[in-house]
Design a protein around this motif. Structure first.
Motif, mmCIF file in Angstrom:
data_model
loop_
_atom_site.group_PDB
_atom_site.id
_atom_site.type_symbol
_atom_site.label_atom_id
_atom_site.label_comp_id
_atom_site.label_asym_id
_atom_site.label_seq_id
_atom_site.Cartn_x
_atom_site.Cartn_y
_atom_site.Cartn_z
ATOM 1 N N TRP A 472 49.246 29.705 49.120
ATOM 2 C CA TRP A 472 48.718 29.365 47.797
ATOM 3 C C TRP A 472 47.360 29.999 47.561
ATOM 4 O O TRP A 472 47.003 30.280 46.423
ATOM 5 C CB TRP A 472 48.650 27.850 47.620
ATOM 6 C CG TRP A 472 50.004 27.231 47.738
ATOM 7 C CD1 TRP A 472 50.429 26.369 48.690
ATOM 8 C CD2 TRP A 472 51.136 27.463 46.885
ATOM 9 N NE1 TRP A 472 51.746 26.032 48.503
ATOM 10 C CE2 TRP A 472 52.212 26.697 47.392
ATOM 11 C CE3 TRP A 472 51.356 28.236 45.756
ATOM 12 C CZ2 TRP A 472 53.459 26.679 46.806
ATOM 13 C CZ3 TRP A 472 52.618 28.229 45.169
ATOM 14 C CH2 TRP A 472 53.648 27.460 45.694
ATOM 15 N N GLN A 473 46.616 30.188 48.617
ATOM 16 C CA GLN A 473 45.299 30.810 48.437
ATOM 17 C C GLN A 473 44.960 31.515 49.739
ATOM 18 O O GLN A 473 45.165 30.967 50.833
ATOM 19 C CB GLN A 473 44.230 29.740 48.134
ATOM 20 C CG GLN A 473 42.864 30.341 47.870
ATOM 21 C CD GLN A 473 41.813 29.278 47.578
ATOM 22 O OE1 GLN A 473 42.098 28.089 47.587
ATOM 23 N NE2 GLN A 473 40.594 29.714 47.349
ATOM 24 N N VAL A 474 44.443 32.725 49.617
ATOM 25 C CA VAL A 474 44.065 33.464 50.811
ATOM 26 C C VAL A 474 42.795 32.820 51.385
ATOM 27 O O VAL A 474 41.798 32.700 50.667
ATOM 28 C CB VAL A 474 43.817 34.941 50.467
ATOM 29 C CG1 VAL A 474 43.211 35.676 51.661
ATOM 30 C CG2 VAL A 474 45.116 35.592 50.025
ATOM 31 N N PRO A 475 42.844 32.399 52.647
ATOM 32 C CA PRO A 475 41.642 31.783 53.201
ATOM 33 C C PRO A 475 40.528 32.810 53.397
ATOM 34 O O PRO A 475 40.806 33.968 53.720
ATOM 35 C CB PRO A 475 42.116 31.213 54.545
ATOM 36 C CG PRO A 475 43.463 31.785 54.807
ATOM 37 C CD PRO A 475 43.971 32.444 53.577
ATOM 38 N N GLY A 476 39.309 32.379 53.160
ATOM 39 C CA GLY A 476 38.149 33.244 53.407
ATOM 40 C C GLY A 476 38.029 34.402 52.434
ATOM 41 O O GLY A 476 37.383 35.411 52.726
ATOM 42 N N THR A 477 38.654 34.235 51.266
ATOM 43 C CA THR A 477 38.659 35.330 50.300
ATOM 44 C C THR A 477 37.253 35.611 49.743
ATOM 45 O O THR A 477 36.395 34.727 49.735
ATOM 46 C CB THR A 477 39.638 34.992 49.161
ATOM 47 O OG1 THR A 477 39.683 36.081 48.276
ATOM 48 C CG2 THR A 477 39.211 33.762 48.398
ATOM 49 N N ARG A 478 37.022 36.847 49.280
ATOM 50 C CA ARG A 478 35.703 37.228 48.762
ATOM 51 C C ARG A 478 35.808 37.537 47.265
ATOM 52 O O ARG A 478 36.782 38.120 46.819
ATOM 53 C CB ARG A 478 35.191 38.474 49.498
ATOM 54 C CG ARG A 478 34.907 38.233 50.968
ATOM 55 C CD ARG A 478 34.040 39.351 51.517
ATOM 56 N NE ARG A 478 34.713 40.629 51.564
ATOM 57 C CZ ARG A 478 35.302 41.125 52.651
ATOM 58 N NH1 ARG A 478 35.285 40.442 53.780
ATOM 59 N NH2 ARG A 478 35.869 42.310 52.638
ATOM 60 N N GLY A 479 34.756 37.193 46.522
ATOM 61 C CA GLY A 479 34.734 37.508 45.096
ATOM 62 C C GLY A 479 35.575 36.523 44.302
ATOM 63 O O GLY A 479 36.089 35.537 44.826
ATOM 64 N N LYS A 480 35.713 36.819 43.003
ATOM 65 C CA LYS A 480 36.457 35.904 42.124
ATOM 66 C C LYS A 480 37.954 36.009 42.414
ATOM 67 O O LYS A 480 38.556 37.068 42.259
ATOM 68 C CB LYS A 480 36.197 36.272 40.662
ATOM 69 C CG LYS A 480 34.864 35.727 40.131
ATOM 70 C CD LYS A 480 34.839 35.778 38.619
ATOM 71 C CE LYS A 480 33.733 34.903 38.060
ATOM 72 N NZ LYS A 480 32.392 35.319 38.523
ATOM 73 N N ALA A 481 38.519 34.866 42.822
ATOM 74 C CA ALA A 481 39.951 34.823 43.112
ATOM 75 C C ALA A 481 40.618 34.047 41.981
ATOM 76 O O ALA A 481 40.446 32.828 41.868
ATOM 77 C CB ALA A 481 40.185 34.136 44.450
ATOM 78 N N PHE A 482 41.344 34.752 41.136
ATOM 79 C CA PHE A 482 41.869 34.120 39.926
ATOM 80 C C PHE A 482 43.204 33.418 40.166
ATOM 81 O O PHE A 482 44.077 33.940 40.858
ATOM 82 C CB PHE A 482 42.021 35.152 38.811
ATOM 83 C CG PHE A 482 40.690 35.566 38.242
ATOM 84 C CD1 PHE A 482 40.070 34.810 37.262
ATOM 85 C CD2 PHE A 482 40.033 36.683 38.728
ATOM 86 C CE1 PHE A 482 38.825 35.170 36.760
ATOM 87 C CE2 PHE A 482 38.797 37.050 38.235
ATOM 88 C CZ PHE A 482 38.184 36.297 37.248
ATOM 89 N N VAL A 483 43.306 32.229 39.588
ATOM 90 C CA VAL A 483 44.579 31.526 39.551
ATOM 91 C C VAL A 483 45.263 31.855 38.222
ATOM 92 O O VAL A 483 46.421 32.216 38.165
ATOM 93 C CB VAL A 483 44.372 30.002 39.683
ATOM 94 C CG1 VAL A 483 45.709 29.277 39.616
ATOM 95 C CG2 VAL A 483 43.651 29.685 40.979
ATOM 96 N N ASP A 484 44.468 31.730 37.141
ATOM 97 C CA ASP A 484 44.981 32.010 35.798
ATOM 98 C C ASP A 484 44.160 33.165 35.231
ATOM 99 O O ASP A 484 43.012 32.968 34.822
ATOM 100 C CB ASP A 484 44.843 30.754 34.930
ATOM 101 C CG ASP A 484 45.352 30.965 33.508
ATOM 102 O OD1 ASP A 484 45.489 32.139 33.095
ATOM 103 O OD2 ASP A 484 45.611 29.958 32.817
#
Lengths: 958, 164
Positions: A472-484
């Motif tokens: 559902w979400q990449v762990p430790g992601t960088r920057g704006k991680a958009f859902v919508d």
């Protein structure tokens, strides 16, 4: 690409995007043609003005929204993935300033913390005076989608009904199979497909059926369906709503893809009625949530295959595939076949299933298992991805990232009746729950993602697999991680909302705007609520979905209106004398549902001049007026008289045949409902008239009373308004004028046809009903003839010397006589308020009798009817003005009532009015201020009796 | 291209029966030489008899037939007879693809084997109350109250434009 695909290379199409002249081919969507021309940056995002490209290849597209066409025909927020190109198409990117490449508003991205979830609830709180004038315009300017043209829609729209035994929604392999089966069984089938072509994913994926390319099966199936008499195929038609009784709404884009509509409607709203429906709407792929996942060049894996296989377009030259499921891995095969270099397959699963291992081995593709994409970067076009998990520290250069987080069955239509979808662990997605009556889901819409399942046959379709492990979400992601991406809602916005207590899905939607606007979260909702579930330690099933409502995709208001627009927004009734009046120079006004003549101006007369002349002609000689709009209801039967005694507050049964009587009817609550005349034509045959406005409500009231309150009475009620043309002939010369054309056998002398008498006669050879009734106080008749003879009767009266008058003069005449009308019968007045209390029967029961005796309705301080006269000659009077005792302030506590009707009386030479005044006639002779804050006017008035002209009524009996 | 032609004036009587249904139907059978229809409309000699509600009928004949006056006498005491000759404006729609055309106007299942010759529907054309009769294989009659005739013509013309 030079070959392949389902486009027609013999038919090039010229179009422009932001002024640049581009070429595509017939069969291209705008998105495909833009990609083929190397255009990757298509729009700017809603809130942060981030550069955006094309995410999908279907109606779920959240990013690539553009303005199509120019001038009045401009349509904002059109999905480039659905719009078809045509020669001369002009399209523009939206929500950017000054240009798409350089957008000043993108500074909003740096202000991210300010624009986080719920920012408009928090940031712009103070001062309140700034809400409407400063904050809202500011926000609206900064955030937004396309611009409406602001001009009337130049296109025409159409509606059509269709009926079938079975509606199949979606023409992918599952829908086609269902349609084929039903068609062969002899059912009437409607097959609706939103795309321009049948086939669904078969157009996008390279599959085989029975050892042959799927296109062969598709062509055979389509040919059989098209040849069948019992099948109607609607392409470019999106089913947008499911309603009661097996009714469905569909929008067909009839001419949206044509350079010139050539007289065709732009769109058609289908109303489809089918007791059974098959939901074969397929599934929508989910994006993955990681930093920069909105960068142009990041695309859904299924969409990449669509562009490659259907449109022969390479969306990039060097690709990374990032997924958590087997289906997406097949994208590698198609990319390689198209000559796209593969930088690597990034799969979040720790152990890759056998089919995927075989696939990558056969293609010698570099695999990063148990790995993720932490960030995609490149600004306006993807340049590289940084990996995480097992591949932490790896960076891959690429200009295309094909991603897939799995597929969501398109359950929307199946849930529009409120049945909540059900979570399936196997496919990590919601499948349809309780469906609308008669509906059944098949294929991918039912969570059966394999082609063999969709076809429902044993036909060999080759190896296929749909294994998935949710991410559902990449762990430790960088920057704006958009859902919508459409609403610029990030994963951190979802967690902020949860932290602040918005843990219900409906609250999450409203607080963050996740799943709002044109795409209604088709690519984002499930991911958003999965994140919310994790944040609140609930399962996804426990978290649930938001409510699904029509329409499934945006619908033009014009399509809903159809032909009902402008003057045809609603029907306009014309009187039988309308054409005659138009020929004689009448000016018309819309009065309720009717078009009525206001006046008949002569040689440049103003409305007031003409009205004065018309009033004088009645008072001094004779005038006639079309009163056909009054409701006419025929009541017959052995018990008709008893029934009317119950309906009317005054007695009707004592009326002799050939006589008419004024009657009032009350509502059940004791308030006056309507007034009119009742004529007894024969012992068991009555004719009622109603006010124009109340014709339909009175008829309804009579039916209710007959069926429910008095079911035992034997009578029939028939509306006959349209059968008759009726003219009022009034004035001292009325009898002389009537005598010219009435048949000699009919005695119209005062003795032969006395006041309130009625008789059948012939007038200039036309069979007529003649009533001696008057609302002007003059000697007057009403003449009813069959409607087709209305014009002829008007000509007869004109030739005999009577002058036509209109609605304005009619209003002055009734006011001079103090007759109440709609402004006084306002739903709040009692018979006593209007000076009609003496009419009420004392003993017998009638509708409204009991409640008319309520203390509140008998209060001596109620507002009752009075007449008004300005103290100073020459002063006008405004209806609606408030009455304030002289010398007092114009405040609410000093408000004694209001002017209900006012006009200039040509007969008396000054303005007159009727009013409802607290204490009524008790104030006779007193002076009040008539204050109209709306018009900014004030007039001193004297309270007088409401009858201004001939209070004795002697003219009536002349 | 299908045709739209106005139906010429006719003599129309509204017939609404009082409570005694048996006597009413017996008298009607005598008057028309045929029973009143249970649904839709039938031809009784030169008169068309249509059922528009459980106890309401329309009798339609040639302009000179003077049906309202005649029937008021025949059915006196049994039914309320009203003159409706001028109340209705009617058009005949006919020709190829007439069903497709009419389907753009009224929400009625017009399939040839479902809405048959002799069938009648009281329905809506947009916001107009209309009466639709299938009078022939490829012909329908649509009627509205006279005052909204222009609106019906507009709706029909609008639905006709721009189609192959």
């Amino acid at each position: 690409m030079a070959e392949g695909g389902l486009i027609d290379r013999t038919r090039p199409v010229r179009f422009s995007f932001d002024g640049a002249q581009l070429i595509g081919y017939a069969g291209d969507t705008l998105a495909a043609a833009l990609l083929a021309n190397g255009v990757r940056l298509v729009g700017r995002s809603f809130k942060y003005h981030r550069p955006r490209g094309i995410l999908s290849a279907g109606p779920e597209e959240p990013n690539a929204l553009v303005e199509l066409r120019e001038g009045a025909a401009r349509e904002p927020n059109t999905r480039a993935t659905v719009a078809e190109i045509f020669d001369g198409l002009v399209c523009r990117s939206q929500n950017r300033f000054p240009s798409l490449g350089f957008d000043l508003m993108s500074v909003a991205g740096a202000l991210g913390p300010i624009f986080a979830a719920g920012f408009y609830y928090k940031t712009f709180m103070w001062p309140a005076a700034f809400w409407e004038r400063v904050y809202e315009p500011l926000i609206r300017r900064a955030a937004g989608l396309g611009r409406a043209s602001g001009l009337p829609d130049p296109d025409c729209y159409d509606k059509q009904s269709a009926f079938a035994d079975l509606l199949v929604i979606g023409a992918g392999p599952a829908g086609l199979s269902a349609a084929l089966q039903a068609a062969r069984a002899g059912d009437r089938v409607i097959l609706a497909e939103q795309d321009l072509a049948l086939g669904g994913r078969l157009l996008a994926d390279r599959r085989t059926i029975g050892g042959k390319p799927a296109s062969v099966w598709l062509a055979d199936t389509e040919a059989e369906l098209r040849a069948a008499d019992n099948v109607r195929i609607l392409t470019r038609t999106t089913i947008t709503g499911v309603y009661d009784g097996g009714t469905y709404a569909g929008i067909e884009r009839v001419a949206d893809h044509l350079a010139s509509a050539g007289g065709l409607p732009r769109q058609r709203l289908w109303r489809i009625v089918a007791p059974r429906a098959v939901l074969a709407t397929g599934a929508i792929e989910r994006p993955l949530v990681f930093g920069g996942n909105d960068t142009p060049g990041v695309m859904l894996a299924g969409a990449v295959r669509t562009y490659l296989n259907r449109f022969a377009v390479k969306p990039g030259t060097r690709a990374v595939v990032f997924c958590n499921n087997d289906d997406a891995a097949t994208t590698i095969t198609d990319l390689l076949a198209a000559g796209v270099e593969i930088a690597g397959l990034v799969d979040s699963r720790s152990e890759l299933p056998e089919p995927v291992r075989e696939l990558v081995a056969s293609h010698r593709v570099k695999v990063f298992a148990n790995a993720t994409v932490l960030e995609a970067s490149g600004g306006k076009s993807l340049k590289r991805v940084s990996l995480g998990g097992q591949a932490q520290g790896t960076t891959l250069a690429c200009d295309l990232l094909a991603m897939s987080g799995g597929w969501n069955p398109a359950v929307h239509l199946g849930s529009q009746h409120g049945g909540k979808p059900v979570w399936s662990e196997r496919i990590a997605a919601f499948v349809p729950g309780p469906m609308p009556p008669g509906m059944q889901a098949v294929g991918a819409a039912a969570g059966q993602f394999l082609l063999a399942e969709a076809l429902g046959t044993q036909a060999a379709v080759g190896a296929e697999t749909d294994a998935i492990t949710p991410l559902w979400q990449v762990p430790g992601t960088r920057g704006k991680a958009f859902v919508d991406v459409q609403n610029d809602v990030t994963a951190s916005d979802v967690s902020l909302a949860a932290r602040e207590g918005f843990t219900a899905v409906e609250h999450l939607k409203r607080y963050t705007t996740l799943g709002m606007a044109t795409d209604q979260g088709k690519t984002s909702n499930v991911t958003g609520l999965a994140l919310l579930a994790a944040l609140t330690n609930r399962t996804i099933a426990q978290t649930g979905t938001t409510i699904f409502r029509p329409p499934y995709t945006p619908v033009a208001i014009g399509a809903l209106a159809g032909a009902h627009r402008g003057p045809h927004y609603r029907p306009t009734r014309r009187t039988p004398g309308h054409d005659w009046a138009a020929r004689h120079g009448a000016q018309f006004i819309e009065a309720g549902e009717w078009l009525r003549a206001t006046h008949f101006p002569r040689g440049g007369e103003t409305l007031q001049d003409a009205t004065n002349r018309e009033v004088r002609s009645v008072r001094q000689a004779c005038g006639f007026c079309d009163v056909s709009t009054l409701g006419k209801i025929d009541v017959q039967g052995p018990d008709a008289a008893a029934f009317l005694d119950f309906i009317y507050a005054n007695t009707i049964s004592t009326l002799a045949p050939g006589r008419a009587r004024y009657g009032i009817m009350l509502r059940e609550d004791g308030v006056v409902f309507d007034d009119g005349t009742v004529t007894r034509l024969r012992p068991a045959h009555f004719l009622l008239t109603t006010s124009t406005a109340n014709a339909a409500p009175v008829l309804r009231h009579l039916d209710v009373c007959r069926q429910i309150l008095k079911p035992g009475l034997d009578l029939c009620i028939e509306p006959v308004t349209d059968q008759w043309a009726q003219f009022a002939l009034a004035g001292p010369q009325a009898r002389r004028i009537l005598a010219i054309s009435v048949d000699p056998a009919t005695d119209i002398s005062d003795a032969g046809l006395p006041f309130m008498g009625a008789v059948a006669a012939t007038i200039a050879g036309i069979p007529a009903r003649l009533f001696r009734i008057s609302f002007s106080g003059e000697l007057a008749y009403e003449i009813a003839v069959p409607a087709a003879q209305g014009g002829a009767l008007a000509s007869v009266l004109l030739e005999a010397g009577a002058a036509p008058y209109g609605l304005e003069a009619l209003n002055v005449l009734r006011l001079e006589k103090g007759h109440v009308a709609g402004a006084e019968l306002n739903g709040q007045t009692t018979a006593a308020d209007l000076g009609l209390g003496r009419l009420l029967k004392k003993r017998q029961d009638f509708v409204g009798r009991a409640l008319s005796q309520r203390p509140a309705l008998l209060d001596q301080e109620r507002q009752t009817l009075v007449g008004l006269r300005p103290r100073a000659v020459g002063r006008g009077l405004q209806a609606g003005a408030h009455l304030i005792p002289a010398g007092r302030q114009a405040t609410a506590e000093n408000d004694y009532g209001h002017v209900t009707s006012a006009a200039f009386s040509a007969t008396l030479g000054h303005a007159i009015g009727l009013a409802l005044l607290r204490g009524g006639a008790r104030h006779a002779g007193q002076v009040f201020r008539a204050v109209s804050p709306l018009q900014g006017s004030e007039t001193e008035v004297e309270i007088v009796a409401p009858v201004f002209h001939h209070p004795g009524g002697h003219a009536l009996h002349a | 291209m299908p045709d739209l032609t106005p139906v010429p004036p006719r003599s129309i009587a509204g017939i609404a029966s009082f409570c005694d249904q048996d006597r009413f139907h017996a008298a009607s059978r005598l008057a028309f030489g045929a029973p009143l229809p249970m649904k839709g409309f039938v031809q009784a000699g030169a008169i068309t008899l249509a059922r528009v509600a459980p106890t309401r009928f329309l009798a339609t004949g040639d302009a000179g037939a003077d049906l309202p006056a005649r029937l008021a006498k025949t059915l006196d005491g049994l039914a309320a007879v009203t003159d409706q000759s001028d109340m209705w404006a009617a058009w005949r729609m006919s020709g190829d693809s007439v069903r497709e055309w009419l389907a753009r106007v009224v929400p009625v299942d017009l399939a040839a084997d479902i809405f048959q010759i002799g069938d009648l529907a009281l329905t809506r054309a947009g916001r107009l109350d209309v009466r639709v009769c299938r009078v022939d294989a490829d012909a329908y009659e649509v009627a509205v109250t006279r005052s909204v005739a222009a609106d019906l013509v507009h709706a029909l013309e609008q639905a006709k434009t721009g189609y192959p």
